[in-house]
Scaffold this motif. Sequence first.
Motif, PDB file in Angstrom:
ATOM      1  N   PRO A 141      33.091  25.760 -47.725  1.00  0.00           N
ATOM      2  CA  PRO A 141      31.711  26.066 -47.275  1.00  0.00           C
ATOM      3  C   PRO A 141      31.402  25.522 -45.891  1.00  0.00           C
ATOM      4  O   PRO A 141      30.455  25.982 -45.248  1.00  0.00           O
ATOM      5  CB  PRO A 141      30.838  25.413 -48.342  1.00  0.00           C
ATOM      6  N   GLN A 142      32.162  24.539 -45.400  1.00  0.00           N
ATOM      7  CA  GLN A 142      31.886  24.003 -44.069  1.00  0.00           C
ATOM      8  C   GLN A 142      32.521  24.847 -42.971  1.00  0.00           C
ATOM      9  O   GLN A 142      32.242  24.645 -41.777  1.00  0.00           O
ATOM     10  CB  GLN A 142      32.412  22.557 -43.971  1.00  0.00           C
ATOM     11  N   LEU A 143      33.364  25.820 -43.330  1.00  0.00           N
ATOM     12  CA  LEU A 143      34.049  26.650 -42.346  1.00  0.00           C
ATOM     13  C   LEU A 143      33.083  27.692 -41.767  1.00  0.00           C
ATOM     14  O   LEU A 143      32.329  28.331 -42.514  1.00  0.00           O
ATOM     15  CB  LEU A 143      35.253  27.344 -42.998  1.00  0.00           C
ATOM     16  N   GLU A 144      33.109  27.862 -40.456  1.00  0.00           N
ATOM     17  CA  GLU A 144      32.215  28.796 -39.784  1.00  0.00           C
ATOM     18  C   GLU A 144      32.998  29.690 -38.824  1.00  0.00           C
ATOM     19  O   GLU A 144      34.042  29.284 -38.294  1.00  0.00           O
ATOM     20  CB  GLU A 144      31.127  28.046 -38.997  1.00  0.00           C
ATOM     21  N   LEU A 164      37.743  30.393 -35.866  1.00  0.00           N
ATOM     22  CA  LEU A 164      37.047  29.613 -36.884  1.00  0.00           C
ATOM     23  C   LEU A 164      36.796  28.202 -36.373  1.00  0.00           C
ATOM     24  O   LEU A 164      37.418  27.743 -35.399  1.00  0.00           O
ATOM     25  CB  LEU A 164      37.857  29.586 -38.173  1.00  0.00           C
ATOM     26  N   SER A 165      35.896  27.512 -37.050  1.00  0.00           N
ATOM     27  CA  SER A 165      35.520  26.162 -36.634  1.00  0.00           C
ATOM     28  C   SER A 165      36.604  25.129 -36.916  1.00  0.00           C
ATOM     29  O   SER A 165      36.487  23.990 -36.464  1.00  0.00           O
ATOM     30  CB  SER A 165      34.223  25.741 -37.350  1.00  0.00           C
ATOM     31  N   ASN A 166      37.658  25.490 -37.650  1.00  0.00           N
ATOM     32  CA  ASN A 166      38.766  24.559 -37.880  1.00  0.00           C
ATOM     33  C   ASN A 166      39.846  24.682 -36.815  1.00  0.00           C
ATOM     34  O   ASN A 166      41.009  24.324 -37.041  1.00  0.00           O
ATOM     35  CB  ASN A 166      39.375  24.782 -39.263  1.00  0.00           C
ATOM     36  N   ASN A 167      39.484  25.257 -35.650  1.00  0.00           N
ATOM     37  CA  ASN A 167      40.391  25.386 -34.509  1.00  0.00           C
ATOM     38  C   ASN A 167      41.599  26.258 -34.830  1.00  0.00           C
ATOM     39  O   ASN A 167      42.735  25.926 -34.507  1.00  0.00           O
ATOM     40  CB  ASN A 167      40.848  24.013 -34.011  1.00  0.00           C
ATOM     41  N   THR A 168      41.354  27.366 -35.466  1.00  0.00           N
ATOM     42  CA  THR A 168      42.404  28.354 -35.719  1.00  0.00           C
ATOM     43  C   THR A 168      41.876  29.737 -35.356  1.00  0.00           C
ATOM     44  O   THR A 168      40.671  30.011 -35.470  1.00  0.00           O
ATOM     45  CB  THR A 168      42.845  28.365 -37.189  1.00  0.00           C
ATOM     46  N   ILE A 169      42.790  30.566 -34.899  1.00  0.00           N
ATOM     47  CA  ILE A 169      42.493  31.975 -34.644  1.00  0.00           C
ATOM     48  C   ILE A 169      43.304  32.786 -35.650  1.00  0.00           C
ATOM     49  O   ILE A 169      44.542  32.726 -35.670  1.00  0.00           O
ATOM     50  CB  ILE A 169      42.852  32.384 -33.205  1.00  0.00           C
ATOM     51  N   THR A 194      33.612  10.247 -39.178  1.00  0.00           N
ATOM     52  CA  THR A 194      33.748  10.829 -37.841  1.00  0.00           C
ATOM     53  C   THR A 194      34.442  12.164 -37.952  1.00  0.00           C
ATOM     54  O   THR A 194      35.498  12.276 -38.568  1.00  0.00           O
ATOM     55  CB  THR A 194      34.557   9.896 -36.924  1.00  0.00           C
ATOM     56  N   SER A 195      33.871  13.181 -37.386  1.00  0.00           N
ATOM     57  CA  SER A 195      34.448  14.528 -37.391  1.00  0.00           C
ATOM     58  C   SER A 195      34.770  14.944 -35.974  1.00  0.00           C
ATOM     59  O   SER A 195      34.385  14.312 -35.002  1.00  0.00           O
ATOM     60  CB  SER A 195      33.482  15.524 -38.043  1.00  0.00           C
ATOM     61  N   LEU A 196      35.482  16.072 -35.870  1.00  0.00           N
ATOM     62  CA  LEU A 196      35.859  16.570 -34.551  1.00  0.00           C
ATOM     63  C   LEU A 196      34.647  17.014 -33.747  1.00  0.00           C
ATOM     64  O   LEU A 196      34.634  16.944 -32.524  1.00  0.00           O
ATOM     65  CB  LEU A 196      36.832  17.755 -34.700  1.00  0.00           C
ATOM     66  N   SER A 197      33.613  17.468 -34.429  1.00  0.00           N
ATOM     67  CA  SER A 197      32.430  17.927 -33.717  1.00  0.00           C
ATOM     68  C   SER A 197      31.728  16.797 -32.992  1.00  0.00           C
ATOM     69  O   SER A 197      31.040  17.025 -31.988  1.00  0.00           O
ATOM     70  CB  SER A 197      31.459  18.624 -34.676  1.00  0.00           C
ATOM     71  N   ASP A 198      31.905  15.538 -33.493  1.00  0.00           N
ATOM     72  CA  ASP A 198      31.279  14.413 -32.823  1.00  0.00           C
ATOM     73  C   ASP A 198      31.875  14.178 -31.445  1.00  0.00           C
ATOM     74  O   ASP A 198      31.225  13.642 -30.553  1.00  0.00           O
ATOM     75  CB  ASP A 198      31.419  13.143 -33.662  1.00  0.00           C
ATOM     76  N   PHE A 199      33.123  14.550 -31.254  1.00  0.00           N
ATOM     77  CA  PHE A 199      33.802  14.363 -29.977  1.00  0.00           C
ATOM     78  C   PHE A 199      33.890  15.675 -29.187  1.00  0.00           C
ATOM     79  O   PHE A 199      34.517  15.708 -28.140  1.00  0.00           O
ATOM     80  CB  PHE A 199      35.217  13.824 -30.204  1.00  0.00           C
ATOM     81  N   SER A 203      36.529  24.235 -31.083  1.00  0.00           N
ATOM     82  CA  SER A 203      36.533  25.413 -30.207  1.00  0.00           C
ATOM     83  C   SER A 203      35.287  26.250 -30.493  1.00  0.00           C
ATOM     84  O   SER A 203      34.954  26.527 -31.650  1.00  0.00           O
ATOM     85  CB  SER A 203      37.791  26.253 -30.441  1.00  0.00           C
ATOM     86  N   VAL A 204      34.596  26.645 -29.439  1.00  0.00           N
ATOM     87  CA  VAL A 204      33.336  27.376 -29.593  1.00  0.00           C
ATOM     88  C   VAL A 204      33.452  28.835 -29.170  1.00  0.00           C
ATOM     89  O   VAL A 204      32.659  29.673 -29.604  1.00  0.00           O
ATOM     90  CB  VAL A 204      32.209  26.691 -28.794  1.00  0.00           C
ATOM     91  N   ASP A 205      34.409  29.163 -28.327  1.00  0.00           N
ATOM     92  CA  ASP A 205      34.515  30.544 -27.863  1.00  0.00           C
ATOM     93  C   ASP A 205      35.898  30.755 -27.270  1.00  0.00           C
ATOM     94  O   ASP A 205      36.610  29.795 -26.913  1.00  0.00           O
ATOM     95  CB  ASP A 205      33.440  30.838 -26.812  1.00  0.00           C
TER      96      ASP A 205
END
Length: 700
Positions: A141-144, A164-169, A194-199, A203-205
């Motif tokens: 459910p946290q995957l976007e 995807l938000s887990n840094n995969t295409i 601590t998550s990757l989004s905090d740092f 990948s956003v685009d």
Amino acid sequence: MPLTDVLELNKTELFTKIRNALPVVPQTQNLLDCKDDLLYAWNSTDSCLLVTNWRVALLQPEPKRAKASYQTLIPSNSVGLLVNRVVVSNEGSLVALSGPQSVTILEVPRRSGPDGNLMDGKPQITCRTYNLDALLFQNNPQLEVRQVRWHPDSVSDSTLLVLLSNNTIRVYNHAKLRHVWKVGPHTAKKGANTSLSDFGETSVDFDIAPAIKTCVSPSDETTKNSTLNSTKTNKEKVEWPIVILRENGNVYMLLAGIDSEITRLQGPITIAPQTSSNYGVESCALLIIPSLPPTVIIAESTGKLHHALLLEAETTEHSFNDADDGLLIEPSEWTLHVTETVELELGLSASAPNDTGNAYSCPIHLKRDLINEMRYFAYHDAGLHIITVNFISELQRFLDSEAEDNQLILSTPSCAEYILCTKFDSSDRINAVIGIALMQMPSGLVLLLGSGQVISLKLVIDAQLLMTSKQHLKMTATDVLDQQGAGPSFVEKIKTMLLRSVSQPILADKLGTTSAHERYELLNQAMEVLRTQYLKRHELVRAEFAKRINCIKLQKQQQLQEIKSLENEREVISERAHKLAERFEEISDNQELLVHRCQKLMQLANAVLPNSAVAEREFALEVARINKATNTMVAALDTAKKTYNKQRYHIANSQETETSKAYQLPERQQRTITEILTQLSTEIDRQITDVKRINKIIGL
């Protein structure tokens, strides 16, 4: 016809239905898309896709335009709860419906009928749909979903790339998962919470750059063919660079073909020149314009747009990011050279112009203009901007130039025009753009706002391309002289004076402020913009035109005087030319008379020369004798020909008489006549031979 809706789409039944099914959360998204002459719109309430032929509707009269028909594409499978992105494939055969946690592919039916509608204009069509990795999103459910793009190298027009938000295409072809490419770390940094989004490592685009050729060494081939390839040189392989943007502003490059299982990830790419504030601290969008070299646009939530050129690095640089320790990243072979930074005005604030303490920020979305490669669109919660990247034309001129000493100087800054403003107060209310579609032939733009209002505008393709050859020929002489001089032309000078740093956008009338004071402040601000950016510049242009007119009048008077003097000189020259022509004819006649007299004198002189040789006199006597004999033979030959013709005439008559009377001469007479004729023929042949021989001797 309203100025903000030139296509009158607000009155159509399609957008009336869309207006009643707007999403509850008014955030920037794209529920519209256009391919050729079909306009697609997503209906959130009924979970179906509406499509209409906008070009056919545009050709209809205005009363019938509001009743333009549309078709409803009903998915065969249920689509996700929320769809925030509608992306039509490159050929228009598929439509990707993307949401925060769902991706669905819908097959578009074939077009048929006189108006080119789907399935001959059937009102409702059930279309085959495919839900991509439904279990993956259900179990995570946290995957976007961050971005969805169709691959340009797909022959079947069915290859879809999903970030995807887990840094995969994830690469899908015909709704089947083909590859999973890692573009970043999958695990969190050290620390329990601590998550990757905090740092900012998420990948956003991403966007796909033009294809390149890379060399593959024989050692990279399979072991089965290792022996055969050991004697061969490196092979060339076509790869599509995929530029990936992370939230912290780092840019990575993924080199992969459309069927590559093994990819190469490089980065982070060095961004130059270095500045005190890092590029893209709040990066939210990335776009690539396929120029040469490719132009990369990085957008920040604060309204900054960084324009950079993607260049090959002189030396490779290793990664320095600790978050990528568990990921194989190659040294970067590319660099980004930032040429300029454009700051967008996100809304019109009613506060004082110098008050910049409460700067508004929101995610910015980028969209390419397929007609004009120098232009792209930036839409957000506060409206729409059109940005023209002017240095792309300078790059093209530099590449087309054949001069050896030509230098590349990117001096023309980009132009950002605020076309539509949907936020002009300090409240938290927004009227976001929830749909944008670009039309071609004629070029146009359709915007759907969160308030339900539809904005349709016509776009100029390119002002430079609209100038025809006839307009070039109509260029005035003064402009030509200015261009040949050291300074710029008068037209360029006027254009420079009319350039403004702030434009007055269209204000969305469906979102108004409730406070009369805020409306008054907004009106004052608009009047100030018109006064400083429009009227003042027009006054300066008017003064410049007055100076130019006075200068042209003086030049005109001087040129009229010069024309009069030139006309007088032309008359004098014409009279002189007429006299010279008569004199020339007289001299030519006298010259011909003198030539004839000289020829006669030469003949007489040669005839009375006393030193004639004996051989010459004998040759002259021999020529005279041969000429006399030839004349005698010619006379005899003529007599023989006459006799021969007379005999032939008599023979023909006698033959006719014999034929009619059936009378035959005795054999003796016939033999005698034959002998006589034979002798005459022999004599004639001999005489002809003698004549030819004599003619050959005398040279006739």
